[in-house]
Write an enzyme that holds these catalytic residues in place. Structure first.
Site, mmCIF file in Angstrom:
data_model
loop_
_atom_site.group_PDB
_atom_site.id
_atom_site.type_symbol
_atom_site.label_atom_id
_atom_site.label_comp_id
_atom_site.label_asym_id
_atom_site.label_seq_id
_atom_site.Cartn_x
_atom_site.Cartn_y
_atom_site.Cartn_z
ATOM 1 N N HIS A 105 -5.522 9.837 0.874
ATOM 2 C CA HIS A 105 -6.034 10.496 1.660
ATOM 3 C C HIS A 105 -4.748 11.142 2.801
ATOM 4 O O HIS A 105 -5.132 11.860 3.450
ATOM 5 C CB HIS A 105 -7.195 9.974 2.405
ATOM 6 C CG HIS A 105 -5.852 8.156 2.645
ATOM 7 N ND1 HIS A 105 -5.423 7.330 1.537
ATOM 8 C CD2 HIS A 105 -5.018 7.531 3.137
ATOM 9 C CE1 HIS A 105 -4.856 6.276 1.603
ATOM 10 N NE2 HIS A 105 -4.272 6.219 3.029
ATOM 11 N N HIS A 145 1.278 -1.351 0.351
ATOM 12 C CA HIS A 145 -0.093 -0.130 0.080
ATOM 13 C C HIS A 145 0.967 1.325 -0.233
ATOM 14 O O HIS A 145 1.570 1.587 1.480
ATOM 15 C CB HIS A 145 -1.337 -0.184 0.977
ATOM 16 C CG HIS A 145 -1.711 1.114 1.627
ATOM 17 N ND1 HIS A 145 -2.060 1.617 0.085
ATOM 18 C CD2 HIS A 145 -2.110 1.980 1.964
ATOM 19 C CE1 HIS A 145 -3.115 2.847 0.665
ATOM 20 N NE2 HIS A 145 -2.681 3.390 2.050
ATOM 21 N N ASP A 196 1.244 4.675 0.313
ATOM 22 C CA ASP A 196 0.983 6.371 0.797
ATOM 23 C C ASP A 196 2.305 6.822 -0.137
ATOM 24 O O ASP A 196 3.552 6.768 0.518
ATOM 25 C CB ASP A 196 1.162 6.369 1.982
ATOM 26 C CG ASP A 196 0.018 5.544 2.730
ATOM 27 O OD1 ASP A 196 -1.210 5.696 2.233
ATOM 28 O OD2 ASP A 196 0.204 4.508 3.593
ATOM 29 N N ASP A 235 -7.354 1.427 2.046
ATOM 30 C CA ASP A 235 -7.670 2.225 3.201
ATOM 31 C C ASP A 235 -8.236 3.845 2.858
ATOM 32 O O ASP A 235 -7.990 4.625 3.949
ATOM 33 C CB ASP A 235 -5.642 2.721 3.321
ATOM 34 C CG ASP A 235 -5.704 3.484 5.431
ATOM 35 O OD1 ASP A 235 -6.915 2.697 5.558
ATOM 36 O OD2 ASP A 235 -4.518 4.238 5.029
#
Length: 930
Positions: free
Chosen positions: A369, A28, A30, A140
């Site tokens: 996000h 994931h 980010d 997420d």
């Protein structure tokens, strides 16, 4: 691995049989978060290099899911362009799985059209490789938009995977224990439907998206690891197909995974361990799904939880980012795209597809996000401001080029009332509805070019001496009627032009500024006015509908009166309903973080109620009346020293005991309250210099209306939400997300509060259904899994916020108050026009349409087929008829989708369509030009 190396006592699984364990390798990613972007960028290059190496060396390492976002490819190739060929090879072979998004966005803090552009551009990027993952991937997201199933179905996706929204995963990403009614689905598999009835298979990462990370190769470790994890996955699974996500946040590729799978297979012979992909897993899953799966509907926002882990307060972290985002999105959606489409339609400009894609991509790089939510370290958000500026500058350049192209085609010679010395100016309305409102436009009334050198000062002096008889001038519309206007002499200013065929052309110009009401400007069109120094038009009749009094103001729609403390009462003249005590400011402490608001235990908020304010009439014109309200207030300077210690020791925000200090600092709030001549609402702008830390500032609007529900503008819908949360909710706060507005109605009367980039609100459970809109939240740390100070998140310094109030009969949909709220967010555009002949009339409407309860969200040109794309969505709670007619050459009208593909032809009659559109439907048309 050789089976002889595994001790016999580890070769049997005692509790799980006949299962298939699907291990999906992923990370994931980010893009930026607890480190600045370039730190993450460096780690991404390392990860991708390792991935390409393991794919080359290990044929049994079948595939890697690249987190659903194509931007990872751009970021990697930026550092390693020499790897493009081998990267393409593995993508085309299906071993690196890409898409469907450009970025993994926060769904609730990005607009409806931004969510569509994210999917569209992700598909466009993946088209180069010829393959794309058709999986709605939301690993997420801090909650999931209710219209996601409909959007996914339009893009040929029937499955969505998400990490939050249904069962609580907790702030620290740990799974809680099931408690029956506290959860919306007993399984990790469910049906998820949109308000229109579109349904997809929903898959929850019930054990989070790291439940298969770091698979052991040591037999003893593997036995303990898999005994627990197989049991945890079986706890929520409705079938024997178990999902294990082999990776986590920024997790490097597990290069010895094949060995770990062989070890697990030997230890648990009754379980089939597969290095899988989502495609393989979902295909196996669908063949065994039970018939009694739960159906969850609409928004997934973790409302059936204790209320501490929804992360909704990211909507108020670093509000300046939300304001910049709202401005940037709106400039593209309600400026650059429709104006470029209009210029393209009149045949004077090619549609700038590549520039718009660049502007959107740059903007969307702020939409992950951890970025738009404002929950990263300071360096991340410093870079975001630059990206917002870059996207905005690109959009403004497109807007300027388009306005010039269109204005050059407007025929101003046919308006007989305009003399040869008139100065025409065209006002553009790029919203989906006819619009009236106050605009300001700067006009050049005298101009002199000069070559670069020492002579500009002399030119300026000469232009300054030109006599301007402003008091004898008048502003005329294209029917020759005089319009009330305020004219100001701005003096001489420098300017320049950049011709397409020669060097830059500097000039000095004498300017005036006109402020007036532009009345009934067509949707997606324009209306042209002209300033004349000596007008022969009849004198303006005095306006009697807009009146200022010593204690308030009113027009034909609403009346406002002020109290000594700066609060105000708002009366809807159509219904006679008065809303009292509006506009009180509230401030309280915040010992939470960028993710979560936490008020100190036992603290009572401070308010401006009863504190005398200075109220002054500062503008009294025929088109607008404005009062200035000044609150000379003081609030606590910060949290006490206990707070510093608690943060350093990583004491959970819920367990903190800190209070606010007694020392006060000034909080001077200057509010401008305006009422326009044709305004159906009250326009407000508040400015303040924040010198306090660790606090939250809100503005309060008591509605006094009795209702258990309220409406909030969301993604392609106005969502109906419960004001009182679920039984298990224990958080004292019940803040929620909004886009353009929030509204409370009792069925007979309603009050809607619109905003510009103020994405957090709360409808208070205080008996008055008070709408509280967050204006500022000042915090000092990132939060989550470590100690990351974020001093800039205190948001010290100057701030200006904008909001508006619209009273109405019924609710925000039936009254169409939503139109006012949407238009409040959209800017006007204008351009001075020449005295000229042209192919366009002085007032132009490219599209006529009607449909009760419909919102028009886009007017653009498709890159793939050159069609004009028009999209509406039905906000009414029932099927409604939509009709439209194009005022430009159309050969065919096709129904389309969010990927802008032509579907079946709609009925065509004189370039028009009349069609019944279902409840909550997102409907797109593709207009093929002649």
């Amino acid at each position: 691995m050789n089976t002889h190396t595994i001790p016999t006592q580890f070769r049997r699984l005692l509790t799980v049989t006949n299962k298939t364990a699907h291990l999906i390798s992923h990370t994931h990613w980010d893009r930026e978060w607890y480190m600045p972007y370039e730190y993450h960028h460096t780690l991404l290059a390392e990860l991708m290099n390792d991935l390409l190496r393991i794919l080359e060396e290990d044929d049994s390492f079948r595939s890697f899911h690249l987190d659903g976002q194509t931007i990872i490819i751009e970021d990697y190739l930026q550092i390693h362009p020499e790897k493009r060929e081998v990267l393409e090879k593995y993508i085309r072979e299906g071993r690196i799985i890409i898409g469907p998004w450009y970025v993994l966005q926060d769904e609730f803090l990005t607009s409806s059209e931004a969510n569509v552009r994210n999917l569209l551009i992700g598909h466009q990027d993946a088209a180069y490789y010829g393959v794309i993952s058709k999986l709605g991937y939301f690993p997420d997201s801090f909650g999931n938009m209710g219209q996601a199933p409909q959007m996914l179905k339009q893009a040929d996706m029937d499955t969505a995977v998400f990490g939050r929204g249904v069962k609580p995963t907790g702030f620290d990403n740990m799974v809680g224990e099931t408690t029956g009614s506290s959860y919306e689905s007993p399984y990790s598999e469910m049906h998820w439907t949109s308000p229109d009835g579109s349904s997809v298979l929903g898959l929850l990462f019930a054990n989070w998206y790291n439940n298969g990370m770091e698979v052991p190769t040591d037999p003893e470790e593997a036995k303990a690891y898999w005994t627990k994890r197989l049991g945890d996955a079986s706890k929520y699974a409705s079938t024997p197909e178990l999902l294990f996500m082999n990776g986590c946040d920024h997790q490097p590729v597990q290069t010895n995974l094949s060995e770990g799978i062989r070890t697990a297979s030997e230890l648990f012979p009754d379980v089939t361990f597969v290095h899988s992909s989502f495609e393989q897993y979902i295909e196996a899953l669908k063949g065994q799904l039970p018939s009694h799966l739960t159906t969850v509907e609409g928004e997934l926002r973790s409302q059936h939880t204790d209320g501490w882990s929804t992360l909704v307060n990211t909507a108020s972290a670093r509000i300046y980012l939300k304001q910049l985002n709202q401005r940037g999105q709106t400039l593209l959606e309600k400026g650059a795209e429709p104006l470029a489409a209009l210029a393209h339609l009149v045949g004077v400009q090619s549609y700038p597809h590549q520039l718009l894609t660049y502007a959107w991509k740059t903007l969307m790089q702020n939409h992950p996000h951890d970025s738009i939510c404002g929950c990263s370290v300071d360096e991340v958000h410093q870079e975001m401001v630059t990206r917002f500026d870059k996207s905005r500058h690109t959009a403004e350049s497109i807007i300027s080029e388009s306005l010039s192209a269109i204005a050059g085609q407007i025929d101003t010679s046919g308006v007989k009332a305009w003399g040869e010395s008139s100065v025409p100016v065209t006002i553009f309305n790029m919203t989906g509805w006819e619009r009236s409102g106050t605009v300001s436009a700067e006009l050049i009334v005298a101009k002199a070019y000069f070559k670069e050198g020492p002579n500009p000062a002399a030119i300026a002096e000469r232009l300054e001496k030109l006599p301007l008889q402003l008091e004898n001038g008048a502003l005329l519309d294209d029917e020759g009627c005089t319009i009330a206007a305020k004219v100001e002499d701005l003096g001489v200013h420098f300017g320049y032009e950049l011709p397409k065929d020669k060097f830059r052309q500097p000039y000095m110009a004498r300017k005036i500024k006109l402020t007036f009401e532009a009345s009934r400007v067509p949707a997606l069109g324009f209306k042209t006015y002209a300033w004349q120094e000596s007008a022969a038009a009849p004198a303006l009749a005095p306006n009697t509908s807009l009146i200022a009094s010593p204690s308030g103001m009113e027009n034909q729609y609403i009346a406002v009166s002020f109290e000594a403390d700066g609060s105000y009462h708002l009366t809807d003249k159509a219904t006679g309903k008065t809303f009292q005590g509006l506009g009180i400011y509230e401030d309280c402490g915040d010992i939470g973080n960028e993710y979560v608001f936490r008020q100190p235990e036992g603290e009572q908020p401070l308010t401006t109620k009863g504190i005398p304010a200075t109220i002054t009439l500062v503008e009294n014109e025929a088109y607008r009346v404005t009062y200035e309200i000044v609150h000379e207030w003081a609030i606590p300077a910060r949290a006490d020293d206990t707070f510093t210690s608690e943060k350093r020791k990583m004491i959970r925000f819920r367990d903190r005991q800190a209070k606010r200090v007694e020392h006060m600092v000034p909080m001077r709030i200057v509010t401008h309250v305006s009422l326009e001549q044709s305004g159906r609402g009250l326009l407000l702008e508040a400015s303040f210099n924040n010198q306090a830390k660790d606090h939250r500032l809100r503005v309060l609007f008591p509605t006094g209306l009795k209702s258990d529900k309220h409406l909030a503008d969301s993604i392609f819908e106005v969502a109906s939400r419960d004001t009182t949360p679920a039984e298990e909710w224990i958080n004292p706060s019940n803040a929620q997300h909004q886009h353009a507005f929030v509204s409370v109605s009792d069925g007979e009367h309603g009050l809607s509060v619109a905003n510009k980039g103020l994405n957090e609100y709360e409808v208070l459970r205080d008996g008055s259904n008070t709408i509280a809109v967050t204006l500022l939240r000042s915090v000092s740390e990132l939060g989550d899994w470590g100690v990351f100070p974020t001093p800039e998140a205190q948001c010290l310094g100057e701030h200006t916020v904008e909001f508006s109030l619209f009273p109405h009969a019924g609710d925000a949909i039936s009254s169409e108050a939503f139109v006012e709220a949407y238009q409040f967010q959209a800017p006007w555009f204008h351009l001075q026009t020449g005295n000229q002949q042209g192919s366009l009339p002085a007032t132009y409407e490219p599209l006529k349409w009607e449909g009760k309860g419909f919102a028009l969200s886009t007017f653009k040109v498709s890159q793939q087929n050159g069609d004009v794309i028009i999209r509406w969505y039905n906000l009414a709670g029932e099927p409604q008829e939509l009709a439209f007619e194009a005022n430009f050459g159309v050969e065919h009208i096709h129904q389309s989708d969010i990927l802008e593909r032509r579907q079946e032809a709609a009925s065509i009659q004189n370039s028009s369509v009349r069609q019944t559109i279902g409840k909550a439907k997102i409907i797109t048309y593709s207009l093929q030009l002649n």
